[in-house]
Design a protein around this motif. Structure first.
Motif, PDB file in Angstrom:
ATOM      1  N   THR A 163      45.703  31.273  42.807  1.00 15.88           N
ATOM      2  CA  THR A 163      44.351  31.820  42.965  1.00 15.88           C
ATOM      3  C   THR A 163      43.326  31.079  42.103  1.00 15.88           C
ATOM      4  N   THR A 166      44.882  43.435  43.495  1.00 19.73           N
ATOM      5  CA  THR A 166      43.734  42.840  44.182  1.00 19.73           C
ATOM      6  C   THR A 166      43.843  43.097  45.670  1.00 19.73           C
ATOM      7  N   PRO A 167      42.762  43.527  46.325  1.00 22.90           N
ATOM      8  CA  PRO A 167      42.784  43.725  47.782  1.00 22.90           C
ATOM      9  C   PRO A 167      43.199  42.443  48.500  1.00 22.90           C
ATOM     10  N   TRP A 168      43.897  42.611  49.611  1.00 23.34           N
ATOM     11  CA  TRP A 168      44.453  41.457  50.322  1.00 23.34           C
ATOM     12  C   TRP A 168      43.370  40.485  50.754  1.00 23.34           C
ATOM     13  N   TRP A 169      42.210  40.994  51.138  1.00 27.01           N
ATOM     14  CA  TRP A 169      41.163  40.105  51.634  1.00 27.01           C
ATOM     15  C   TRP A 169      40.582  39.237  50.519  1.00 27.01           C
ATOM     16  N   GLN A 170      40.517  39.789  49.295  1.00 23.50           N
ATOM     17  CA  GLN A 170      40.059  38.974  48.164  1.00 23.50           C
ATOM     18  C   GLN A 170      41.074  37.873  47.841  1.00 23.50           C
ATOM     19  N   ALA A 213      43.118  36.541  50.011  1.00 22.90           N
ATOM     20  CA  ALA A 213      43.053  35.564  51.102  1.00 22.90           C
ATOM     21  C   ALA A 213      41.882  34.598  50.911  1.00 22.90           C
ATOM     22  N   ILE A 214      40.734  35.138  50.488  1.00 20.03           N
ATOM     23  CA  ILE A 214      39.571  34.280  50.255  1.00 20.03           C
ATOM     24  C   ILE A 214      39.846  33.300  49.119  1.00 20.03           C
ATOM     25  N   ARG A 215      40.448  33.787  48.037  1.00 21.87           N
ATOM     26  CA  ARG A 215      40.720  32.907  46.900  1.00 21.87           C
ATOM     27  C   ARG A 215      41.753  31.840  47.279  1.00 21.87           C
ATOM     28  N   TYR A 216      42.820  32.250  48.007  1.00 25.18           N
ATOM     29  CA  TYR A 216      43.800  31.263  48.468  1.00 25.18           C
ATOM     30  C   TYR A 216      43.114  30.173  49.277  1.00 25.18           C
TER      31      TYR A 216
END
Length: 381
Positions: free
Chosen positions: A269, A352-356, A358-361
């Motif tokens: 991340t 951490t929420p999955w969407w956050q 995913a954005i960081r990845y």
């Protein structure tokens, strides 16, 4: 890379069988002698120029430098010990520079009239050899390890599973495993064979498949170039990690725990976390031999910026003596500095929420892929 050579695949079971049988019949010393003899014999058949070159560099430069630096350090003169190690490193880097400059800029220049000169640019694992022996010389100079015997150093440098492209062992860890009592178990055979087969599947099945997809996507025009870059990136990961899997598997069959090189880099991340997880043993080497000696642990501000840039420049130049690799090193150094100055911290997956996540990845991988193909686009098929 000789792991896929049918002669090497035939050698491995023979070497493993003789290695363990000799240990049972005659003891650990003979068993280790069989291992070294197998390393020497394979290189003599597959690349005698590699054996001659690396052997000469070890005997003439590395071993004397490590011994002298270690003795100077134990006499209470650490500064002079480090200078000794630096002198040995400079000689080795000079050899690498001559060879790589010739390959990149003066291919028509003959280094000598000897027929052997045409073989100089084909030394197996020379880049990794440099990293290993620089570690040995500076670790001896700092008193981290005792200067190794010539036999132990030969084992370390020529160990077949890690010769070509790592992973990069620390000498103390390797020497401890070399000397440790060993017993062949079903778990070791199972784990070693399974890991090796996974690596073979990556290199023989997945890499050619992705290479074909990448070529096809590249041929379809600009709209599909991002997908082609992603396919090539995954292909490079599977190719390199497949090699590492085979190295770890063969090492396991011989009773060695070869260090991991890839630690889930796609789930990083932050860029800092990515570079600790992608080619992890190179990151450890860089931290020990560049970042910490330059004062990176306590550095702040512009001093820290300079050290981070210097560290990534070392990685870039190590990959190749071309401006494109220098630019790649500067790019990643700047990205790491920006991340540090912005105070970007790793995310905790379970909090951490999955969407956050995913954005960081996606951001981390986009920066890595962007740098790879902006500066080293020639890697694509």
């Amino acid at each position: 890379m000789y792991f896929l050579d049918y002669r090497f695949l035939a050698l491995v079971p023979i070497l493993v069988a003789v290695y363990w049988l000799s240990g049972w019949l005659a003891g650990a010393r003979v068993r280790n002698g069989v291992l070294l003899a197998g390393n020497l014999a394979w290189l003599w058949v597959f690349s005698p120029s590699t054996l001659a070159a690396l052997g000469a560099l070890v005997v003439v430069i590395v071993y004397p430098t490590a011994v002298i630096a270690g003795r100077v350090q134990t006499r209470g003169n650490p500064r002079r010990a480090v200078i000794t190690a630096a002198a040995g490193t400079a000689l080795l880097v000079a050899v690498a520079t001559v060879l790589r400059l010739k390959a990149s800029f003066f291919p028509e220049l003959a280094l000598s009239r000897s027929p052997a000169s045409s073989e100089l640019l084909h030394w197996i694992g020379f880049s990794y050899f440099l990293l290993k022996v620089i570690h040995v010389m500076f670790a001896a100079a700092r008193g981290i390890i005792a200067a190794p015997s010539l036999v132990t150093l030969a084992h370390y440098v020529l160990f077949l599973p890690t010769l070509t492209a790592g992973p990069i062992y620390r000498l103390d860890a390797f020497a401890e495993q070399l000397a440790a009592p060993k017993r062949l178990s079903w778990d070791a055979v199972h784990d070693g064979l399974l890991r090796g087969l996974i690596g073979m599947a990556k290199k023989v099945v997945a890499v050619p498949l992705l290479s074909g997809w990448s070529s096809e996507l590249h041929a379809r025009g600009a709209a599909l170039q991002p997908a082609a870059f992603v396919a090539t990136y995954v292909m490079l990961f599977l190719d390199f990690s497949g090699y590492t899997d085979i190295a770890i598997g063969i090492g396991r069959l011989l009773g060695f725990t070869v260090p991991e090189n890839f630690k889930n880099p796609f789930t990083a991340t932050t860029l800092t976390q990515f570079w600790r997880n992608w080619h992890a043993t190179l990151g450890d080497w860089l931290r020990e031999n560049v970042f910490i000696p330059l004062g990176g642990v306590r550095a702040q501000g512009w001093q820290l910026s300079a050290i981070v840039l210097a560290s990534m420049l070392v990685v870039g130049i190590w990959h190749g003596y071309r401006w494109i690799f220098v630019a790649w090193g500067v790019y990643h150094g700047v990205m790491l500095l920006l991340e540090n100055r912005l105070g970007v911290k790793p995310l905790r997956p379970h909090r951490t929420p999955w969407w956050q996540l995913a954005i960081r990845y996606a951001i981390v991988q986009a920066i890595v892929i962007g740098g790879m193909f902006a500066f080293i686009g020639g890697l694509s098929p």
